[in-house]
Design a protein around this motif. Sequence first.
Motif, PDB file in Angstrom:
ATOM      1  N   SER A  80      39.806  34.729  41.880  1.00  0.00           N
ATOM      2  CA  SER A  80      40.208  36.045  42.368  1.00  0.00           C
ATOM      3  C   SER A  80      41.196  36.689  41.397  1.00  0.00           C
ATOM      4  CB  SER A  80      40.864  35.914  43.743  1.00  0.00           C
ATOM      5  OG  SER A  80      42.098  35.225  43.629  1.00  0.00           O
ATOM      6  N   GLU A  82      44.195  37.660  42.107  1.00  0.00           N
ATOM      7  CA  GLU A  82      45.490  37.009  42.308  1.00  0.00           C
ATOM      8  C   GLU A  82      45.567  35.698  41.539  1.00  0.00           C
ATOM      9  OE1 GLU A  82      48.232  34.934  45.817  1.00  0.00           O
ATOM     10  OE2 GLU A  82      46.878  36.577  46.344  1.00  0.00           O
ATOM     11  N   GLU A  83      44.527  34.893  41.613  1.00  0.00           N
ATOM     12  CA  GLU A  83      44.523  33.609  40.897  1.00  0.00           C
ATOM     13  C   GLU A  83      44.560  33.834  39.388  1.00  0.00           C
ATOM     14  OE1 GLU A  83      42.038  30.669  43.888  1.00  0.00           O
ATOM     15  OE2 GLU A  83      40.935  32.180  42.753  1.00  0.00           O
ATOM     16  N   ARG A  86      48.142  34.642  38.384  1.00  0.00           N
ATOM     17  CA  ARG A  86      48.993  33.440  38.395  1.00  0.00           C
ATOM     18  C   ARG A  86      48.647  32.512  37.227  1.00  0.00           C
ATOM     19  NH1 ARG A  86      52.181  33.440  42.613  1.00  0.00           N
ATOM     20  NH2 ARG A  86      51.584  34.543  44.524  1.00  0.00           N
ATOM     21  N   GLU A 139      37.733  44.389  44.385  1.00  0.00           N
ATOM     22  CA  GLU A 139      38.770  44.039  45.361  1.00  0.00           C
ATOM     23  C   GLU A 139      39.462  45.288  45.925  1.00  0.00           C
ATOM     24  OE1 GLU A 139      41.377  40.812  44.543  1.00  0.00           O
ATOM     25  OE2 GLU A 139      39.804  39.538  43.672  1.00  0.00           O
ATOM     26  N   LEU A 145      43.171  45.101  47.299  1.00  0.00           N
ATOM     27  CA  LEU A 145      44.166  45.647  46.367  1.00  0.00           C
ATOM     28  C   LEU A 145      44.343  47.147  46.560  1.00  0.00           C
ATOM     29  CD1 LEU A 145      43.049  43.935  43.014  1.00  0.00           C
ATOM     30  CD2 LEU A 145      44.735  43.105  44.656  1.00  0.00           C
ATOM     31  N   ASP A 195      54.395  36.735  41.332  1.00  0.00           N
ATOM     32  CA  ASP A 195      54.702  37.234  42.673  1.00  0.00           C
ATOM     33  C   ASP A 195      54.993  38.731  42.650  1.00  0.00           C
ATOM     34  OD1 ASP A 195      54.385  34.738  43.774  1.00  0.00           O
ATOM     35  OD2 ASP A 195      56.536  34.291  43.901  1.00  0.00           O
ATOM     36  N   ILE A 198      51.637  40.666  41.994  1.00  0.00           N
ATOM     37  CA  ILE A 198      50.717  40.541  43.131  1.00  0.00           C
ATOM     38  C   ILE A 198      51.219  41.336  44.339  1.00  0.00           C
ATOM     39  CG2 ILE A 198      49.784  38.917  44.827  1.00  0.00           C
ATOM     40  CD1 ILE A 198      49.783  36.870  42.380  1.00  0.00           C
ATOM     41  N   ASN A 199      52.513  41.227  44.620  1.00  0.00           N
ATOM     42  CA  ASN A 199      53.080  41.970  45.760  1.00  0.00           C
ATOM     43  C   ASN A 199      53.002  43.478  45.546  1.00  0.00           C
ATOM     44  OD1 ASN A 199      53.738  39.644  47.189  1.00  0.00           O
ATOM     45  ND2 ASN A 199      55.779  39.500  46.300  1.00  0.00           N
ATOM     46  N   LYS A 202      48.955  44.367  46.177  1.00  0.00           N
ATOM     47  CA  LYS A 202      48.259  43.999  47.412  1.00  0.00           C
ATOM     48  C   LYS A 202      48.217  45.173  48.374  1.00  0.00           C
ATOM     49  CE  LYS A 202      48.509  39.018  48.190  1.00  0.00           C
ATOM     50  NZ  LYS A 202      49.115  37.958  49.019  1.00  0.00           N
TER      51      LYS A 202
END
Length: 203
Positions: A80, A82-83, A86, A139, A145, A195, A198-199, A202
Amino acid sequence: MAQKKDTNTEHIILKAAKRVFQNKGMDGARMQEIADEAKINKAMLHYYYRSKQLLFEAVFNNAFMLLAPQLNAILNDESSVEEKIRNFTTNYISFISKHPYLPTFIIQELNRNPDFVLKMKDKKGFPNIEKFKKEINVEIQKGILKPIKGEQLFINIMALNIFPFVAAPLIKAFVNIDDKGYKQLVEDRKTEVADFIINSIKA
């Protein structure tokens, strides 16, 4: 009979050149200094690399091509968004922590020779963000997102990861930390940066 280039000697030269370029930069480095660092004579150095530019490109390519295929694989796997963020952040920070000269190398060379990146772009494994951009759009459509352009997100990821290495002395001064504290700060950014990004995206 022509002398045959020895891979071990070449490896020693590249390691020595990396140390000198890291300390002096491309413009400040001297071939004699690199030869001295490698414990060979200047004629031998010129036999392996005819110019400082060629030697610099070899050092740069060796380091960059260790990192680029890793980042490209992350951008183009089936994980994804997000992954990907990271994994990209963790891999980038881990790699640059071991090769802290690389971001400065890139910036110095782009300022000195803007066309240099065109040579890199054509190399196998150079990061391609097309799949990443498409995945972001998917997404967004799914409501995972917020609307954001893939190019902008990629630039945000790169900027937040690169800056602490390029501006390390400035950051140490601003936050009043020593080398040990800086290393911990950089390690913490593996999760902090991911973080934060992503935050921010989202839905």
